[in-house]
Design a protein around this motif. Structure first.
Motif, PDB file in Angstrom:
ATOM      1  N   GLN A   1       0.845  -1.193   0.000  1.00 54.24           N
ATOM      2  CA  GLN A   1       0.000   0.000   0.000  1.00 54.24           C
ATOM      3  C   GLN A   1       0.883   1.246   0.000  1.00 54.24           C
ATOM      4  O   GLN A   1       1.806   1.359   0.783  1.00 54.24           O
ATOM      5  N   VAL A   2       0.585   2.148  -0.890  1.00 55.35           N
ATOM      6  CA  VAL A   2       1.359   3.380  -1.012  1.00 55.35           C
ATOM      7  C   VAL A   2       0.915   4.365   0.058  1.00 55.35           C
ATOM      8  O   VAL A   2      -0.283   4.586   0.257  1.00 55.35           O
ATOM      9  N   GLN A   3       1.877   4.963   0.730  1.00 52.26           N
ATOM     10  CA  GLN A   3       1.589   5.989   1.713  1.00 52.26           C
ATOM     11  C   GLN A   3       2.351   7.254   1.374  1.00 52.26           C
ATOM     12  O   GLN A   3       3.527   7.209   0.998  1.00 52.26           O
ATOM     13  N   LEU A   4       1.678   8.368   1.511  1.00 53.09           N
ATOM     14  CA  LEU A   4       2.260   9.673   1.194  1.00 53.09           C
ATOM     15  C   LEU A   4       2.160  10.568   2.423  1.00 53.09           C
ATOM     16  O   LEU A   4       1.087  10.675   3.026  1.00 53.09           O
ATOM     17  N   VAL A   5       3.262  11.226   2.762  1.00 56.50           N
ATOM     18  CA  VAL A   5       3.273  12.116   3.916  1.00 56.50           C
ATOM     19  C   VAL A   5       3.885  13.443   3.511  1.00 56.50           C
ATOM     20  O   VAL A   5       5.055  13.506   3.116  1.00 56.50           O
ATOM     21  N   GLU A   6       3.082  14.495   3.611  1.00 54.17           N
ATOM     22  CA  GLU A   6       3.560  15.837   3.259  1.00 54.17           C
ATOM     23  C   GLU A   6       4.225  16.501   4.454  1.00 54.17           C
ATOM     24  O   GLU A   6       3.873  16.242   5.604  1.00 54.17           O
ATOM     25  N   SER A   7       5.163  17.387   4.155  1.00 54.55           N
ATOM     26  CA  SER A   7       5.810  18.177   5.213  1.00 54.55           C
ATOM     27  C   SER A   7       6.234  19.511   4.628  1.00 54.55           C
ATOM     28  O   SER A   7       6.276  19.683   3.401  1.00 54.55           O
ATOM     29  N   GLY A   8       6.524  20.455   5.520  1.00 51.10           N
ATOM     30  CA  GLY A   8       7.063  21.734   5.086  1.00 51.10           C
ATOM     31  C   GLY A   8       6.073  22.870   5.002  1.00 51.10           C
ATOM     32  O   GLY A   8       6.440  23.986   4.656  1.00 51.10           O
ATOM     33  N   GLY A   9       4.821  22.611   5.306  1.00 48.09           N
ATOM     34  CA  GLY A   9       3.839  23.681   5.234  1.00 48.09           C
ATOM     35  C   GLY A   9       3.993  24.675   6.369  1.00 48.09           C
ATOM     36  O   GLY A   9       4.854  24.537   7.233  1.00 48.09           O
ATOM     37  N   GLY A  10       3.149  25.682   6.353  1.00 45.11           N
ATOM     38  CA  GLY A  10       3.186  26.673   7.420  1.00 45.11           C
ATOM     39  C   GLY A  10       2.822  28.045   6.919  1.00 45.11           C
ATOM     40  O   GLY A  10       2.129  28.202   5.918  1.00 45.11           O
ATOM     41  N   LEU A  11       3.322  29.038   7.610  1.00 43.92           N
ATOM     42  CA  LEU A  11       3.016  30.435   7.321  1.00 43.92           C
ATOM     43  C   LEU A  11       4.169  31.075   6.561  1.00 43.92           C
ATOM     44  O   LEU A  11       5.331  30.912   6.922  1.00 43.92           O
ATOM     45  N   VAL A  12       3.818  31.800   5.525  1.00 43.39           N
ATOM     46  CA  VAL A  12       4.815  32.513   4.738  1.00 43.39           C
ATOM     47  C   VAL A  12       4.256  33.876   4.370  1.00 43.39           C
ATOM     48  O   VAL A  12       3.036  34.023   4.211  1.00 43.39           O
ATOM     49  N   GLN A  13       5.117  34.844   4.244  1.00 42.12           N
ATOM     50  CA  GLN A  13       4.671  36.187   3.866  1.00 42.12           C
ATOM     51  C   GLN A  13       4.440  36.268   2.360  1.00 42.12           C
ATOM     52  O   GLN A  13       5.048  35.530   1.587  1.00 42.12           O
ATOM     53  N   THR A  14       3.582  37.171   1.977  1.00 38.36           N
ATOM     54  CA  THR A  14       3.371  37.434   0.555  1.00 38.36           C
ATOM     55  C   THR A  14       4.708  37.770  -0.086  1.00 38.36           C
ATOM     56  O   THR A  14       5.473  38.588   0.432  1.00 38.36           O
TER      57      THR A  14
ATOM     58  N   CYS B   1       7.038  15.600  -0.104  1.00 40.52           N
ATOM     59  CA  CYS B   1       6.126  14.461   0.024  1.00 40.52           C
ATOM     60  C   CYS B   1       6.975  13.199   0.066  1.00 40.52           C
ATOM     61  O   CYS B   1       7.657  12.879  -0.915  1.00 40.52           O
ATOM     62  N   ALA B   2       6.923  12.508   1.181  1.00 40.64           N
ATOM     63  CA  ALA B   2       7.665  11.256   1.325  1.00 40.64           C
ATOM     64  C   ALA B   2       6.769  10.097   0.921  1.00 40.64           C
ATOM     65  O   ALA B   2       5.630   9.993   1.394  1.00 40.64           O
ATOM     66  N   VAL B   3       7.289   9.240   0.058  1.00 38.46           N
ATOM     67  CA  VAL B   3       6.509   8.135  -0.488  1.00 38.46           C
ATOM     68  C   VAL B   3       7.053   6.812   0.010  1.00 38.46           C
ATOM     69  O   VAL B   3       8.259   6.569  -0.049  1.00 38.46           O
ATOM     70  N   SER B   4       6.190   5.965   0.505  1.00 35.67           N
ATOM     71  CA  SER B   4       6.583   4.623   0.918  1.00 35.67           C
ATOM     72  C   SER B   4       5.600   3.614   0.350  1.00 35.67           C
ATOM     73  O   SER B   4       4.440   3.932   0.088  1.00 35.67           O
ATOM     74  N   GLY B   5       6.090   2.397   0.142  1.00 35.87           N
ATOM     75  CA  GLY B   5       5.256   1.371  -0.474  1.00 35.87           C
ATOM     76  C   GLY B   5       5.231   1.541  -1.984  1.00 35.87           C
ATOM     77  O   GLY B   5       5.480   2.619  -2.503  1.00 35.87           O
ATOM     78  N   GLY B   6       4.915   0.515  -2.690  1.00 34.33           N
ATOM     79  CA  GLY B   6       4.855   0.582  -4.142  1.00 34.33           C
ATOM     80  C   GLY B   6       6.230   0.764  -4.762  1.00 34.33           C
ATOM     81  O   GLY B   6       7.254   0.658  -4.098  1.00 34.33           O
ATOM     82  N   SER B   7       6.234   1.060  -6.048  1.00 32.57           N
ATOM     83  CA  SER B   7       7.474   1.263  -6.776  1.00 32.57           C
ATOM     84  C   SER B   7       7.559   2.725  -7.184  1.00 32.57           C
ATOM     85  O   SER B   7       6.982   3.145  -8.203  1.00 32.57           O
ATOM     86  N   PHE B   8       8.270   3.511  -6.398  1.00 34.13           N
ATOM     87  CA  PHE B   8       8.308   4.957  -6.608  1.00 34.13           C
ATOM     88  C   PHE B   8       8.801   5.306  -8.001  1.00 34.13           C
ATOM     89  O   PHE B   8       8.310   6.243  -8.622  1.00 34.13           O
ATOM     90  N   SER B   9       9.753   4.570  -8.509  1.00 30.08           N
ATOM     91  CA  SER B   9      10.344   4.908  -9.799  1.00 30.08           C
ATOM     92  C   SER B   9       9.340   4.794 -10.950  1.00 30.08           C
ATOM     93  O   SER B   9       9.579   5.343 -12.029  1.00 30.08           O
TER      94      SER B   9
END
Length: 127
Positions: free
Chosen positions: A1-14, A22-30
């Motif tokens: 089973q493919v799992q995706l985990v996002e990171s790095g979001g937050g607040l940024v100024q205009t 996005c970190a991907v685990s499971g499956g064949s990423f390539s």
């Protein structure tokens, strides 16, 4: 089973920049076609960017063309998106998505084609 985990979001100024990963685990990423979508409160989920299984072909929504860059790292099984010159219309939940097969990027604009989705990560832009 493919799992995706996002990171790095937050607040940024205009006008500022932010990098999502996005970190991907499971499956064949390539062999996966990867995309990013975003969804603002009360609005439908919209395509932002996609990268082919090889990493050599990318596609962007017109609203982010020239400001956002999508790339993939086969060694780390990650898909990154650099966002520059953030605008007031960019705040949303950003979702990483995977289609577990190679595909032409023109097919990756449609959310229904993707097999797996991350939980989403919030991006806020302050003036």
């Amino acid at each position: 089973q493919v799992q995706l985990v996002e990171s790095g979001g937050g607040l940024v100024q205009t006008g500022g920049s932010l990098r999502l990963s996005c970190a991907v685990s499971g499956g064949s990423f390539s062999m996966m076609s990867m995309g990013w979508f975003r969804q603002a409160p009360g609005k439908e989920r919209k395509f932002v960017a996609a990268v082919s299984w090889s990493g050599q072909v990318t596609s962007y929504a017109e609203s982010v063309e020239g400001r956002f860059t999508i790339s993939r790292d086969a060694a780390k099984n990650t898909v990154d998106r650099q966002m520059l010159s953030m605008k007031p219309e960019d705040p949303a939940f950003y979702f990483c998505a995977a289609w577990d097969r190679p595909a032409h990027t023109r097919m990756l604009l449609t959310s229904s084609r993707y097999d797996s989705w991350g939980q989403g990560i919030q991006v806020t832009v302050s003036s």
